[in-house]
Design an enzyme around this catalytic site. Structure first.
Site: not given
Length: 273
Positions: A92, A119, A161, A176
């Site tokens: 993150p 962590e 893809r 897209d």
């Protein structure tokens, strides 16, 4: 493309055997190797974590198992003839994973994923391998998961893809959301298929008009409407010069005005017409 994934939960990666990714593996377009990190532990409990230096809650994944596992994955790949490895670290605290980054990674021949738990991984592991291979720390969103395996699945599907021959129609990803080119900062608009009427709801007349120019304009207008409604930040970051006359007219209707710095801002209490 070769993919290596080092994880303490190999079973989490089973979805790589299904759908487009699974078919790409069956055709030999993707060579996937999943490694169990605990195979490089030597105590009776197969310990992969320890308490953090400096105190605090949670545990940190240890250097030795990761170092040995990554060395083994690299050696195995090189022996098999793979080249140009790139390490992808789901976290993150990484750079946002975007369609642009997916395209960049799809041009690499070998990706090594390091999904962490707890962590995270001792920082020295990333610092060590950054001296040997490019390291991409990527985030799939502003939230925290229990582990990085789900992010590996997201990144793999987004990248796979884009590989030649994986999609049945090579042009499928051209329109897209976020696709490089005209859609780089837009969300894809609504789509429709048969039947022409369902539960009293029809489809826009323009889609059956046969007029390709009008259809293309309608699709672009709908992309702008959806983007303005759901992701106004995408429009705010664009230079006004990147929009054509029709784009700017629609944005004005939707409540946007060009600013002095050459971008667009939305008038307060703007109402979509």
């Amino acid at each position: 493309m070769r993919l290596d994934v080092v994880t303490i939960f190999p079973e989490y990666l089973e979805p790589l055997n299904v759908s487009l990714v699974g078919k790409a593996r069956a055709r030999g377009q993707l060579d996937v190797h999943v490694h169990d990190l605990r195979e490089w532990t030597y105590d009776r409990h197969n310990t992969v974590d320890d308490t953090p230096y400096g105190g605090g809650p949670g545990m940190v994944m240890k250097t030795d198992p990761w170092g040995e596992a990554l060395d083994a994955a690299l050696a195995d790949g090189y022996e098999a003839g793979a080249h140009g490895p790139v390490m992808v670290v789901p976290t993150p605290s990484g750079r946002p994973f975007t369609q642009e980054l997916a395209v960049e990674l799809s041009e690499r021949p070998w990706l090594i994923f390091t999904p962490a738990r707890y962590e995270g991984i001792d920082r020295r592991v990333m610092d060590e391998y950054a001296t040997r291979v490019p390291v991409y720390e990527v985030s799939i969103g502003d939230y925290v998961l229990a582990g990085g395996e789900a992010a590996v699945l997201v990144v793999t599907e987004a990248v796979a893809r884009l590989l030649p021959g994986v999609l049945g129609n090579a042009e499928s990803h051209r329109d897209d959301s976020f696709a490089p080119g005209d859609m780089a900062n837009l969300l894809e608009g609504p789509v429709y298929t048969k039947p022409p009427e369902w539960r009293g709801r029809g489809i826009p007349d323009v889609l059956v008009s046969g007029h390709h120019g009008k259809i293309a304009r309608w699709r672009r207008d709908e992309a702008f409407r959806r983007t303005a409604r759901n992701r106004p930040d995408l429009i705010e970051r664009c230079a006004a010069s990147s929009f054509d006359k029709k784009d700017r007219e629609l944005l004005s209707i939707l409540g946007w005005k060009p600013s002095a710095d050459g971008r667009f801002w939305r008038r307060p209490q703007a109402v979509e017409e």
